[in-house]
Write a protein that holds these residues in place. Structure first.
Motif, PDB file in Angstrom:
ATOM      1  N   LEU A  33     -15.962 -10.569 -10.787  1.00  0.00           N
ATOM      2  CA  LEU A  33     -16.961 -10.828 -11.813  1.00  0.00           C
ATOM      3  C   LEU A  33     -17.329  -9.617 -12.687  1.00  0.00           C
ATOM      4  O   LEU A  33     -17.381  -9.744 -13.908  1.00  0.00           O
ATOM      5  N   PRO A  34     -17.569  -8.416 -12.095  1.00  0.00           N
ATOM      6  CA  PRO A  34     -17.916  -7.296 -12.981  1.00  0.00           C
ATOM      7  C   PRO A  34     -16.810  -7.010 -13.994  1.00  0.00           C
ATOM      8  O   PRO A  34     -17.083  -6.682 -15.146  1.00  0.00           O
ATOM      9  N   ARG A 227     -21.644 -21.595   0.529  1.00  0.00           N
ATOM     10  CA  ARG A 227     -22.832 -20.735   0.660  1.00  0.00           C
ATOM     11  C   ARG A 227     -23.685 -20.831  -0.594  1.00  0.00           C
ATOM     12  O   ARG A 227     -24.902 -20.996  -0.529  1.00  0.00           O
ATOM     13  N   PHE A 228     -23.046 -20.743  -1.749  1.00  0.00           N
ATOM     14  CA  PHE A 228     -23.812 -20.842  -2.996  1.00  0.00           C
ATOM     15  C   PHE A 228     -24.292 -22.272  -3.213  1.00  0.00           C
ATOM     16  O   PHE A 228     -25.343 -22.518  -3.783  1.00  0.00           O
TER      17      PHE A 228
ATOM     18  N   ALA B  10     -20.895  -2.193 -10.667  1.00  0.00           N
ATOM     19  CA  ALA B  10     -20.883  -3.640 -10.411  1.00  0.00           C
ATOM     20  C   ALA B  10     -22.188  -4.285 -10.883  1.00  0.00           C
ATOM     21  O   ALA B  10     -22.185  -5.354 -11.512  1.00  0.00           O
ATOM     22  N   VAL B  40     -27.521 -14.323  -7.551  1.00  0.00           N
ATOM     23  CA  VAL B  40     -26.347 -15.055  -7.034  1.00  0.00           C
ATOM     24  C   VAL B  40     -25.069 -14.457  -7.618  1.00  0.00           C
ATOM     25  O   VAL B  40     -24.087 -14.218  -6.906  1.00  0.00           O
ATOM     26  N   ASN B  41     -25.080 -14.192  -8.939  1.00  0.00           N
ATOM     27  CA  ASN B  41     -23.915 -13.551  -9.554  1.00  0.00           C
ATOM     28  C   ASN B  41     -23.609 -12.216  -8.894  1.00  0.00           C
ATOM     29  O   ASN B  41     -22.456 -11.870  -8.642  1.00  0.00           O
ATOM     30  N   MET B  43     -24.312 -11.270  -5.841  1.00  0.00           N
ATOM     31  CA  MET B  43     -23.753 -11.443  -4.501  1.00  0.00           C
ATOM     32  C   MET B  43     -22.240 -11.679  -4.588  1.00  0.00           C
ATOM     33  O   MET B  43     -21.456 -11.142  -3.831  1.00  0.00           O
ATOM     34  N   MET B  44     -21.852 -12.514  -5.582  1.00  0.00           N
ATOM     35  CA  MET B  44     -20.432 -12.782  -5.789  1.00  0.00           C
ATOM     36  C   MET B  44     -19.704 -11.487  -6.158  1.00  0.00           C
ATOM     37  O   MET B  44     -18.631 -11.192  -5.643  1.00  0.00           O
ATOM     38  N   SER B  45     -20.326 -10.705  -7.039  1.00  0.00           N
ATOM     39  CA  SER B  45     -19.712  -9.455  -7.483  1.00  0.00           C
ATOM     40  C   SER B  45     -19.534  -8.479  -6.329  1.00  0.00           C
ATOM     41  O   SER B  45     -18.504  -7.817  -6.216  1.00  0.00           O
ATOM     42  N   GLU B  47     -19.161  -9.125  -3.138  1.00  0.00           N
ATOM     43  CA  GLU B  47     -18.062  -9.569  -2.284  1.00  0.00           C
ATOM     44  C   GLU B  47     -16.723  -9.187  -2.877  1.00  0.00           C
ATOM     45  O   GLU B  47     -15.836  -8.685  -2.201  1.00  0.00           O
ATOM     46  N   GLN B  48     -16.585  -9.444  -4.214  1.00  0.00           N
ATOM     47  CA  GLN B  48     -15.294  -9.191  -4.845  1.00  0.00           C
ATOM     48  C   GLN B  48     -15.043  -7.696  -5.017  1.00  0.00           C
ATOM     49  O   GLN B  48     -13.915  -7.239  -4.884  1.00  0.00           O
ATOM     50  N   THR B  49     -16.110  -6.936  -5.273  1.00  0.00           N
ATOM     51  CA  THR B  49     -15.926  -5.513  -5.530  1.00  0.00           C
ATOM     52  C   THR B  49     -15.625  -4.751  -4.242  1.00  0.00           C
ATOM     53  O   THR B  49     -14.769  -3.879  -4.205  1.00  0.00           O
ATOM     54  N   ASP B  51     -14.929  -6.260  -1.210  1.00  0.00           N
ATOM     55  CA  ASP B  51     -14.117  -6.998  -0.264  1.00  0.00           C
ATOM     56  C   ASP B  51     -14.861  -7.237   1.051  1.00  0.00           C
ATOM     57  O   ASP B  51     -14.338  -6.995   2.135  1.00  0.00           O
ATOM     58  N   GLN B  53     -17.592 -10.040   3.206  1.00  0.00           N
ATOM     59  CA  GLN B  53     -18.002 -11.437   3.248  1.00  0.00           C
ATOM     60  C   GLN B  53     -19.499 -11.454   3.556  1.00  0.00           C
ATOM     61  O   GLN B  53     -19.940 -10.857   4.531  1.00  0.00           O
ATOM     62  N   LEU B  54     -20.293 -12.108   2.702  1.00  0.00           N
ATOM     63  CA  LEU B  54     -21.734 -12.171   2.925  1.00  0.00           C
ATOM     64  C   LEU B  54     -22.105 -13.528   3.505  1.00  0.00           C
ATOM     65  O   LEU B  54     -21.462 -14.529   3.212  1.00  0.00           O
ATOM     66  N   PHE B  59     -28.218 -12.811   1.611  1.00  0.00           N
ATOM     67  CA  PHE B  59     -28.603 -12.825   0.192  1.00  0.00           C
ATOM     68  C   PHE B  59     -30.018 -12.283  -0.031  1.00  0.00           C
ATOM     69  O   PHE B  59     -30.207 -11.362  -0.827  1.00  0.00           O
TER      70      PHE B  59
END
Lengths: 633, 78
Positions: A33-34, A227-228, B10, B40-41, B43-45, B47-49, B51, B53-54, B59
C-alpha cells in the motif's frame, strides 16, 4: 512477484507517465500500500492524467478503504478519479434527486451490495428451505433489486454498475452442494442470470460487474481478508481490493477513452512461433504441443475479442504468399482470411502500414490496438503514432493468451447485433470494392457500380428498439458527423419520447448483405414551421453510396409534409469530421454565422428518392405528424 | 533505512502526510488522517512493509509510533 527496493527504484526512475504505467502493468507486481501511494503520486507528478473520471459508490459495507487502489488503478489508465462514497448503508436515500450522489454527477455509479441485502431470509442457510420456498425467495430478491436499481436509474445519469459481494465462505452444503437440489451455489447462479437478464433488457446503460470473476482469478482465500471484514466491515485483502479497483478503472477507461475498434496483429512469433519465411509450414510452432498450443490459444483469444465487436487486421513483414499459405493450408491455424478485415503483408515500415490500414478501414488510428513481439516495431509505432495503443506480445508463449486480458480498452460494456456482425460487414465491404474495381476496369462508371448493388434503404422513425445502437452511434461516430454530440441511451430515449423531436435511423441492404443500423438523424422542432438538425451522422461503412443524401432528402420530405419550411443545421468542425464539411452546402443549405446553415424547403424542395440509386422505405409512427394533424383538426 | 525510517515512510505514504510530521513519539491523535479508516489502511501497510501477520487484537494497540516499534521489536524486527 514482490516489489523489491531495487525494482521500486528503477520504476521511480522512468521519465514518462506512459512508460511508468506500462512497466507497472507489464511486471504484474505485488505492490504494498505505501508504494501504491508513492507510485500513484509519481505517475501524476510526471503528467496529470488525461481524463477526469467521476465515480460514485453506494455501499452496504465499507468501501472507503478501496480509495488508494482505485486512485492507483485509475491513474494507470490515465484517469484522474474523483470518488464519492455515499454515507454508509444509506442506499435508497442516495437515489433521491437531491442526494450527494446525484450532485456528484458521476460518470459511473457502482452499487456495492451484499447478498444478504436482497432478502431477510438469506441470514439463514438456504439449505433450510424447500425448493418451492427457495424459488419464492429468488423472485423476491430479484424484485427487491429491481426496485433499488430502478430508483437509481431514474435519478442518476451515467453508467450504473451493480456488484454483489461474493460469499467469503464456501457453499453451505460443502462438497455435496453442487449436487443437491437445495444447492446454494446453484441458487445464486440462477439469480445472477436473472439479474443479468433484467439489466440487459430493462435498464439502460447498466452492467452487472461480476465479482465472482476476480474471486475465481485469485482465489477466495486470497480475495477476502476476514480480519478486516469482521473488525471493519471491509471485506477485501490488498490483492482483492486491487482486483476490484482494476475492474472499476477498466470500466472508467472504456467510458472515457476513445473507443478501440481494430486489433492489428503481427504474424511471426505472435500468431505462431518462429518465422514462416525461414522455418516454413512445418517448422513454425502452431499445433497441439507446446509451444504451438500456446499460439493456438492466443488465436482463440483473438476470436473471442472478435465476438466482443473488435475487428482483426494483420500487419506483418513477410512475403504475402508465405502468410497466405499458412492461412489457407496450415491445419492448426484458427484465423483464416475471412477473419481479417484487411492485411498488410509487405516490407514497408509498420507505422506506414497502420496509416494505410486506417485509411482503408476509414477508422481513426486512435481506435487501433497494435500487437507485436518485436521491441523495435513496438517502439517505432509508439514513437510515430502515439495515438495507437501498443501491446508488446510477451516473449514467453505461456503468457501470450492472457496478455490482452488486462488491456482495459478491449472490454465492452454492451454488445449490439452490429458489434457481433462487424467483421462480416467489413468483409462485405471488401467484396464491394472488388466489384467496383471489376466494373471500372471494364470501362464502367461509378453509377453503374452503384446501380449494380441493388441498394434498399429502410428508414425508421422514433424506433425505441434501437436505443442502444443509436446511443452507440453518437458515441462512436467521429468522421461523418455534423455535430459530434454524444448522447446516452437515456437521452436518446428521451428524444424519442419527446413530441418536439424526431429521431430517424436507417439501415442499408444490397446484394452483398445488410449493413445494420448505420445512420442517425435527430431533428428538434423549434417553431411550428421550423426544425433544427441536432444530429446527423453516418457510419463510414456505407460512405460513397449516396446513402447520406437519400437519407437526408427523405427526411426533409417528411418534415415538409408536416408543414416545416425552414431547417437549420450546424457543422461543428472537429479534428476528425472534415469528411462532412461540405455536406450541408452540397445539399442546399446556405451558410450563416457561427457554423450555422439554413435550408428553405419552400424555395428548394426535397429531392425525390427516385433520383438516387437506392430504393427507400420509411417505417414508424411519427409523433409530430400526429400532433400537427391534431392541431390542424 | 532503519526500522523507524521504514515505519515513518510507511505511515507518511499511507496517510498521505509529509514524513516530517511523523516523529518517534507520534500518536494517532496527532495526525488527522490517522482516523479509524486510516488506521485500517495502516495495518495493511505494516503487514506488507514488514512482512508480519497482525491479529485483530493487535489493531487497537498499534496506535502510536512507539507502540508499533515495540511490536516490531518483539517480532524480531529492530
Amino acid at each position: 512477484m514482490k516489489l523489491t527496493p531495487q525494482t521500486l527504484e528503477s520504476l521511480l526512475a522512468i521519465p514518462s507517465r506512459s512508460g511508468l504505467a506500462r512497466a507497472i502493468q507489464e511486471k504484474e507486481l505485488d505492490i504494498p500500500l505505501p508504494q501504491v501511494r508513492r507510485l500513484r503520486a509519481r505517475l501524476d507528478e510526471l503528467a496529470a492524467p488525461a481524463h477526469p473520471l467521476r465515480l460514485g459508490i453506494v455501499h452496504t459495507y465499507t468501501t472507503d478503504l478501496l480509495d488508494p487502489w482505485i486512485a492507483f488503478e485509475a491513474s494507470l489508465q490515465d484517469l484522474a478519479v474523483d470518488v464519492y462514497h455515499a454515507p454508509y448503508g444509506m442506499v435508497l436515500q442516495e437515489a433521491r434527486p437531491d442526494s450527494g450522489l446525484v450532485r456528484h454527477r458521476p460518470d459511473v455509479t457502482v452499487l456495492m451490495l451484499q447478498r444478504e441485502d436482497l432478502h431477510p431470509d438469506l441470514a439463514q442457510p438456504l439449505g433450510a428451505f424447500p425448493s418451492s420456498k427457495q424459488e419464492e425467495m429468488r423472485g423476491a430478491a430479484l424484485a427487491h433489486l429491481r426496485s433499488i436499481v430502478g430508483q437509481f436509474r431514474a435519478h442518476v445519469d451515467g453508467l450504473l454498475l451493480l456488484t454483489l459481494l461474493p460469499a467469503p465462505a464456501g457453499p453451505g452444503l460443502g462438497l455435496y452442494d453442487a449436487q443437491s437440489e437445495r444447492s446454494e451455489a446453484a441458487w445464486w447462479a440462477t439469480l445472477k442470470a436473472s439479474i443479468a437478464q433484467f439489466l440487459r433488457d430493462e435498464v439502460r446503460a447498466s452492467m452487472l460487474l461480476d465479482l465472482d470473476e476476480p474471486v475465481a482469478l485469485i482465489g477466495r482465500s486470497v480475495f477476502f481478508d476476514l480480519r478486516f471484514w469482521y473488525s471493519s466491515r471491509f471485506p477485501f485483502s490488498a490483492a482483492g481490493a486491487r482486483e476490484v479497483a482494476r475492474r472499476l478503472a477498466a470500466v472508467g477507461a472504456v467510458v472515457k477513452h476513445p473507443k478501440a475498434k481494430v486489433i492489428v496483429v503481427d504474424a511471426d512469433n505472435t500468431l505462431w512461433g518462429g518465422i514462416i519465411g525461414e522455418d516454413g509450414m512445418h517448422g513454425i510452432a502452431l499445433g497441439p504441443d507446446y509451444p504451438g498450443n500456446a499460439f493456438v490459444a492466443f488465436q482463440r483469444r483473438l476470436l473471442d475479442l472478435q465476438q466482443r465487436g473488435f475487428v482483426l487486421a494483420m500487419c506483418s513483414k513477410n512475403n504475402p504468399a508465405d502468410v497466405d499459405e499458412v492461412l489457407r493450408n496450415h491445419s492448426h491455424q484458427l484465423l483464416k482470411d475471412h477473419h481479417f478485415v484487411a492485411r498488410r503483408v509487405n516490407w514497408e515500415p509498420k507505422p506506414n502500414n497502420l496509416r494505410s490500414l486506417a485509411e482503408e478501414l476509414n477508422l481513426g488510428l486512435d481506435s487501433f490496438i497494435f500487437i507485436d513481439d518485436s521491441e523495435h516495431e513496438c517502439a517505432a509505432v509508439r514513437y510515430e503514432l502515439p495515438q495507437v495503443e501498443v501491446v508488446q506480445a510477451p516473449k514467453n508463449p505461456i503468457d501470450l493468451a492472457s496478455c490482452l486480458d488486462r488491456v482495459a480498452r478491449l472490454e465492452v460494456l454492451a454488445l449490439t447485433a452490429e458489434d457481433q456482425a462487424k467483421t462480416a460487414m467489413y468483409v462485405m465491404e471488401r467484396r464491394r470494392r472488388e466489384l467496383e474495381q471489376d466494373i471500372t476496369q471494364r470501362g464502367g462508371n461509378i453509377d453503374e457500380y452503384l446501380r449494380s448493388l441493388g441498394m434498399k434503404m429502410q428508414i425508421f422513425i422514433d424506433d425505441a428498439a434501437q436505443v442502444a445502437r443509436l446511443a452507440q452511434l453518437t458515441q462512436k461516430t467521429n468522421q461523418f458527423n455534423l455535430t459530434t454530440r454524444r448522447y446516452t441511451e437515456q437521452q436518446v430515449q428521451d428524444f424519442i419520447d419527446s413530441p418536439d423531436w424526431t429521431v430517424a435511423h436507417f439501415s442499408l441492404a444490397d446484394t452483398f448483405g445488410n449493413s445494420g443500423v448505420v445512420g442517425l438523424a435527430m431533428f428538434r422542432r423549434t417553431a411550428p414551421h421550423a426544425a433544427m438538425l441536432d444530429t446527423f451522422l453516418m457510419s463510414c461503412r456505407v460512405i460513397g453510396r449516396h446513402a447520406e443524401s437519400a437519407f437526408l432528402e427523405s427526411l426533409l420530405a417528411l418534415l415538409a409534409k408536416q408543414g416545416i419550411t425552414q431547417v437549420d443545421a450546424q457543422f461543428l468542425p472537429t479534428r476528425k469530421n472534415v469528411l462532412a464539411k461540405d455536406f450541408l452546402p452540397l445539399h442546399g443549405f446556405t451558410a450563416g454565422v457561427e457554423n450555422s446553415h439554413r435550408r428553405n424547403l419552400a424555395a428548394m424542395a426535397p429531392r425525390s428518392a427516385a433520383e438516387f440509386p437506392i430504393e427507400v422505405s420509411v417505417f414508424g409512427t411519427d409523433k409530430s405528424a400526429a400532433a400537427t394533424t391534431a392541431g390542424a383538426a | 533505512m532503519n526500522t523507524f525510517e521504514r515505519l515513518q515512510d510507511a505511515i507518511a505514504q499511507t496517510l498521505e502526510v509529509p514524513p516530517a510530521s511523523v516523529g518517534p513519539d507520534t500518536k494517532a491523535t496527532d495526525i488527522a488522517a490517522w482516523d479509524s479508516l486510516g488506521h485500517v489502511n495502516l495495518m495493511m501497510s505494516l503487514e506488507q512493509t514488514f512482512d508480519v501477520q497482525l491479529d485483530v487484537e493487535d489493531f487497537p494497540t498499534l496506535t502510536s509510533v512507539p507502540a508499533i516499534l515495540a511490536f516490531l521489536k518483539a517480532r524480531g524486527i529492530a
